[in-house]
Write a protein that holds these residues in place. Structure first.
Motif, PDB file in Angstrom:
ATOM      1  N   ASP A 132      -0.486 -27.069 -27.440  1.00  0.00           N
ATOM      2  CA  ASP A 132       0.304 -28.052 -28.184  1.00  0.00           C
ATOM      3  C   ASP A 132       1.717 -28.073 -27.609  1.00  0.00           C
ATOM      4  OD1 ASP A 132       1.476 -29.740 -30.006  1.00  0.00           O
ATOM      5  OD2 ASP A 132       1.484 -28.287 -31.650  1.00  0.00           O
ATOM      6  N   VAL A 133       2.073 -29.162 -26.922  1.00  0.00           N
ATOM      7  CA  VAL A 133       3.343 -29.226 -26.189  1.00  0.00           C
ATOM      8  C   VAL A 133       4.279 -30.243 -26.829  1.00  0.00           C
ATOM      9  CG1 VAL A 133       4.422 -29.543 -23.939  1.00  0.00           C
ATOM     10  CG2 VAL A 133       2.062 -28.719 -24.078  1.00  0.00           C
ATOM     11  N   THR A 134       5.517 -29.837 -27.044  1.00  0.00           N
ATOM     12  CA  THR A 134       6.574 -30.757 -27.451  1.00  0.00           C
ATOM     13  C   THR A 134       7.723 -30.606 -26.461  1.00  0.00           C
ATOM     14  OG1 THR A 134       7.575 -29.115 -28.923  1.00  0.00           O
ATOM     15  CG2 THR A 134       5.964 -30.641 -29.886  1.00  0.00           C
ATOM     16  N   HIS A 135       8.654 -31.552 -26.486  1.00  0.00           N
ATOM     17  CA  HIS A 135       9.804 -31.437 -25.595  1.00  0.00           C
ATOM     18  C   HIS A 135      11.078 -31.786 -26.334  1.00  0.00           C
ATOM     19  CE1 HIS A 135       8.359 -35.631 -25.126  1.00  0.00           C
ATOM     20  NE2 HIS A 135       9.647 -35.930 -25.128  1.00  0.00           N
ATOM     21  N   SER A 136      12.164 -31.172 -25.892  1.00  0.00           N
ATOM     22  CA  SER A 136      13.498 -31.395 -26.465  1.00  0.00           C
ATOM     23  C   SER A 136      14.438 -31.717 -25.318  1.00  0.00           C
ATOM     24  CB  SER A 136      13.964 -30.136 -27.206  1.00  0.00           C
ATOM     25  OG  SER A 136      15.284 -30.289 -27.676  1.00  0.00           O
ATOM     26  N   VAL A 137      14.924 -32.959 -25.280  1.00  0.00           N
ATOM     27  CA  VAL A 137      15.827 -33.422 -24.231  1.00  0.00           C
ATOM     28  C   VAL A 137      17.149 -33.814 -24.878  1.00  0.00           C
ATOM     29  CG1 VAL A 137      16.169 -35.092 -22.377  1.00  0.00           C
ATOM     30  CG2 VAL A 137      13.871 -34.218 -22.860  1.00  0.00           C
ATOM     31  N   PHE A 138      18.266 -33.331 -24.371  1.00  0.00           N
ATOM     32  CA  PHE A 138      19.557 -33.557 -25.009  1.00  0.00           C
ATOM     33  C   PHE A 138      20.651 -33.563 -23.944  1.00  0.00           C
ATOM     34  CE2 PHE A 138      18.462 -29.123 -24.870  1.00  0.00           C
ATOM     35  CZ  PHE A 138      19.592 -28.532 -24.326  1.00  0.00           C
ATOM     36  N   MET A 139      21.777 -34.155 -24.257  1.00  0.00           N
ATOM     37  CA  MET A 139      22.933 -34.109 -23.374  1.00  0.00           C
ATOM     38  C   MET A 139      23.751 -32.867 -23.721  1.00  0.00           C
ATOM     39  SD  MET A 139      25.851 -36.966 -22.446  1.00  0.00           S
ATOM     40  CE  MET A 139      26.749 -36.840 -23.991  1.00  0.00           C
ATOM     41  N   GLY A 140      23.926 -31.995 -22.759  1.00  0.00           N
ATOM     42  CA  GLY A 140      24.670 -30.766 -23.010  1.00  0.00           C
ATOM     43  C   GLY A 140      24.192 -29.649 -22.104  1.00  0.00           C
ATOM     44  N   SER A 141      24.669 -28.449 -22.374  1.00  0.00           N
ATOM     45  CA  SER A 141      24.348 -27.278 -21.571  1.00  0.00           C
ATOM     46  C   SER A 141      22.902 -26.839 -21.797  1.00  0.00           C
ATOM     47  CB  SER A 141      25.290 -26.122 -21.934  1.00  0.00           C
ATOM     48  OG  SER A 141      24.812 -24.900 -21.448  1.00  0.00           O
ATOM     49  N   ALA A 142      22.159 -26.720 -20.697  1.00  0.00           N
ATOM     50  CA  ALA A 142      20.775 -26.250 -20.812  1.00  0.00           C
ATOM     51  C   ALA A 142      20.727 -24.825 -21.336  1.00  0.00           C
ATOM     52  CB  ALA A 142      20.076 -26.343 -19.456  1.00  0.00           C
ATOM     53  N   GLY A 143      21.646 -23.964 -20.878  1.00  0.00           N
ATOM     54  CA  GLY A 143      21.665 -22.587 -21.342  1.00  0.00           C
ATOM     55  C   GLY A 143      21.899 -22.490 -22.831  1.00  0.00           C
ATOM     56  N   GLU A 144      22.874 -23.253 -23.330  1.00  0.00           N
ATOM     57  CA  GLU A 144      23.153 -23.222 -24.769  1.00  0.00           C
ATOM     58  C   GLU A 144      21.984 -23.778 -25.567  1.00  0.00           C
ATOM     59  OE1 GLU A 144      26.789 -25.270 -25.475  1.00  0.00           O
ATOM     60  OE2 GLU A 144      28.009 -23.858 -24.312  1.00  0.00           O
ATOM     61  N   GLY A 145      21.342 -24.814 -25.045  1.00  0.00           N
ATOM     62  CA  GLY A 145      20.185 -25.382 -25.734  1.00  0.00           C
ATOM     63  C   GLY A 145      19.031 -24.402 -25.816  1.00  0.00           C
ATOM     64  N   LEU A 146      18.796 -23.658 -24.738  1.00  0.00           N
ATOM     65  CA  LEU A 146      17.725 -22.664 -24.739  1.00  0.00           C
ATOM     66  C   LEU A 146      18.040 -21.509 -25.686  1.00  0.00           C
ATOM     67  CD1 LEU A 146      16.924 -22.677 -20.937  1.00  0.00           C
ATOM     68  CD2 LEU A 146      15.274 -23.159 -22.748  1.00  0.00           C
ATOM     69  N   VAL A 147      19.305 -21.122 -25.736  1.00  0.00           N
ATOM     70  CA  VAL A 147      19.695 -20.061 -26.666  1.00  0.00           C
ATOM     71  C   VAL A 147      19.458 -20.506 -28.108  1.00  0.00           C
ATOM     72  CG1 VAL A 147      21.661 -18.747 -27.570  1.00  0.00           C
ATOM     73  CG2 VAL A 147      21.328 -18.956 -25.099  1.00  0.00           C
ATOM     74  N   ARG A 148      19.820 -21.748 -28.430  1.00  0.00           N
ATOM     75  CA  ARG A 148      19.560 -22.260 -29.781  1.00  0.00           C
ATOM     76  C   ARG A 148      18.063 -22.290 -30.073  1.00  0.00           C
ATOM     77  NH1 ARG A 148      23.571 -26.032 -28.279  1.00  0.00           N
ATOM     78  NH2 ARG A 148      21.945 -27.576 -27.808  1.00  0.00           N
ATOM     79  N   ALA A 149      17.290 -22.748 -29.087  1.00  0.00           N
ATOM     80  CA  ALA A 149      15.840 -22.858 -29.283  1.00  0.00           C
ATOM     81  C   ALA A 149      15.169 -21.496 -29.387  1.00  0.00           C
ATOM     82  CB  ALA A 149      15.223 -23.663 -28.137  1.00  0.00           C
ATOM     83  N   SER A 150      15.837 -20.446 -28.909  1.00  0.00           N
ATOM     84  CA  SER A 150      15.228 -19.112 -28.915  1.00  0.00           C
ATOM     85  C   SER A 150      15.117 -18.525 -30.317  1.00  0.00           C
ATOM     86  CB  SER A 150      16.045 -18.159 -28.029  1.00  0.00           C
ATOM     87  OG  SER A 150      17.285 -17.812 -28.643  1.00  0.00           O
ATOM     88  N   ARG A 151      15.892 -19.052 -31.267  1.00  0.00           N
ATOM     89  CA  ARG A 151      15.871 -18.491 -32.620  1.00  0.00           C
ATOM     90  C   ARG A 151      14.528 -18.762 -33.275  1.00  0.00           C
ATOM     91  NH1 ARG A 151      21.482 -21.465 -33.027  1.00  0.00           N
ATOM     92  NH2 ARG A 151      22.749 -19.968 -31.850  1.00  0.00           N
ATOM     93  N   GLY A 152      13.785 -17.719 -33.531  1.00  0.00           N
ATOM     94  CA  GLY A 152      12.462 -17.852 -34.115  1.00  0.00           C
ATOM     95  C   GLY A 152      11.353 -17.991 -33.103  1.00  0.00           C
ATOM     96  N   ALA A 153      11.684 -18.090 -31.809  1.00  0.00           N
ATOM     97  CA  ALA A 153      10.655 -18.212 -30.771  1.00  0.00           C
ATOM     98  C   ALA A 153      10.024 -16.853 -30.477  1.00  0.00           C
ATOM     99  CB  ALA A 153      11.252 -18.797 -29.491  1.00  0.00           C
ATOM    100  N   GLY A 154       8.819 -16.888 -29.937  1.00  0.00           N
ATOM    101  CA  GLY A 154       8.166 -15.661 -29.530  1.00  0.00           C
ATOM    102  C   GLY A 154       8.522 -15.237 -28.134  1.00  0.00           C
ATOM    103  N   LEU A 155       8.951 -16.195 -27.301  1.00  0.00           N
ATOM    104  CA  LEU A 155       9.280 -15.917 -25.901  1.00  0.00           C
ATOM    105  C   LEU A 155      10.053 -17.111 -25.356  1.00  0.00           C
ATOM    106  CD1 LEU A 155       8.801 -13.958 -23.445  1.00  0.00           C
ATOM    107  CD2 LEU A 155       6.815 -15.381 -22.891  1.00  0.00           C
TER     108      LEU A 155
END
Length: 289
Positions: free
Chosen positions: A229-252
């Motif tokens: 099951d694949v979703t995507h999140s595309v946004f204007m901004g820092s990729a590193g900061e976006g990944l850090v935000r997305a990491s909350r609650g992630a398994g990996l």
């Protein structure tokens, strides 16, 4: 094909958490687990009065206790131990050469507190082409947040090939039976810095174009892994900061690093660096061209 998972074990709380995480991963992959404790000698004068035999006995006891704990948790898991005498980063990179995955604690006995990653971990990451996962104490499988069903987050680069990164992420999501979220951050072209007034339509058009490019990158992988099951999140901004935000609650969280070397040696890119130091989940670093 590599047929085992290797984990660095130095007796620290971080390495014990990494060993438990690695054991679960080895069970998922149905492969053996190898525990490695690198003995860096001499320790004197850092620890005066400590002899080589004392260090060797401590290392052996640390490995034995770790292996016994993991055997109790996973009786069917094949576990071997290694205790090379070398600098930890070099020894772990060498041990990872024939492994499918290398797992490390984010901070060893001499590390700093907080989210800062220890020098051994960073040195090891840039010294091996094998995928490396860094685990913190908070990522321990015994903790309340951890679970193999939590989503996997992967950073997607639309400008360069990232097949190894996506292959690892999709395979891991399929193995765990969990969702996968692809994350991509983009910035306005540099020429727009000289435009006095930015047309909002331009920003929306670029955003739509980037989103279509991300979808195109993911399309063949969706076909190859139809059960993920694949979703995507595309946004204007820092990729590193976006990944850090997305990491909350992630398994990996899965990110790539280039194999290119600078005159000063191999290094992490800014996105991998930000994620390694601030992500709230285990981080997989995948080397790619």
């Amino acid at each position: 094909m590599a047929q085992h998972v290797t984990v660095g074990a130095d007796g620290s709380p971080e390495s014990r958490a990494a060993a438990r995480w690695a054991a679960q991963e080895a069970v998922l992959r149905e492969v053996p687990l190898r525990l490695v404790h690198a003995v860096d000698w001499p320790l004197d004068p850092v620890f005066p009065g400590v002899g080589r035999q004392d260090v060797d006995r401590w290392a052996d006891r640390s490995l034995t206790e770790a292996a016994q704990e993991l055997h109790r948790r996973h009786p069917q898991l094949e576990i071997t131990t290694r205790c090379p005498s070398a600098r930890p980063a070099a020894a772990l990179a060498a041990e990872a050469a024939d492994a499918a995955l290398l797992v490390l604690g984010s901070r060893g006995l001499g590390g700093m507190a907080g989210f800062l990653v220890g020098s051994v971990a960073v040195s090891t990451v840039v010294a091996t082409d094998t995928p490396v996962v860094l685990v913190r104490v908070a990522d321990d499988p015994e903790g309340p947040r951890t679970g193999s069903s939590a989503e996997i987050v992967v950073g997607v680069d639309i400008h360069e090939a990232c097949d190894r990164v996506l292959a690892f992420a999709f395979e891991e999501a399929e193995r765990r039976g969990c969702p996968l979220r692809a994350v991509h951050g983009w910035k306005m072209p540099s020429a727009y810095a000289y435009v006095p007034f930015l047309d909002p339509d331009d920003e929306r058009d670029i955003g739509r174009s980037v989103t279509h490019m991300v979808q195109d990158v993911l399309l063949p992988w969706r076909h190859e892994f139809p059960d993920v099951d694949v979703t995507h999140s595309v946004f204007m901004g820092s990729a590193g900061e976006g990944l850090v935000r997305a990491s909350r609650g992630a398994g990996l969280v899965v990110v790539g690093r280039h194999l290119r070397r600078s005159p000063l040696g191999a290094h992490l890119g800014p996105v991998a660096h930000a994620v390694l130091h601030h992500a709230a989940a285990p981080v997989a670093i995948i080397a790619h061209d």
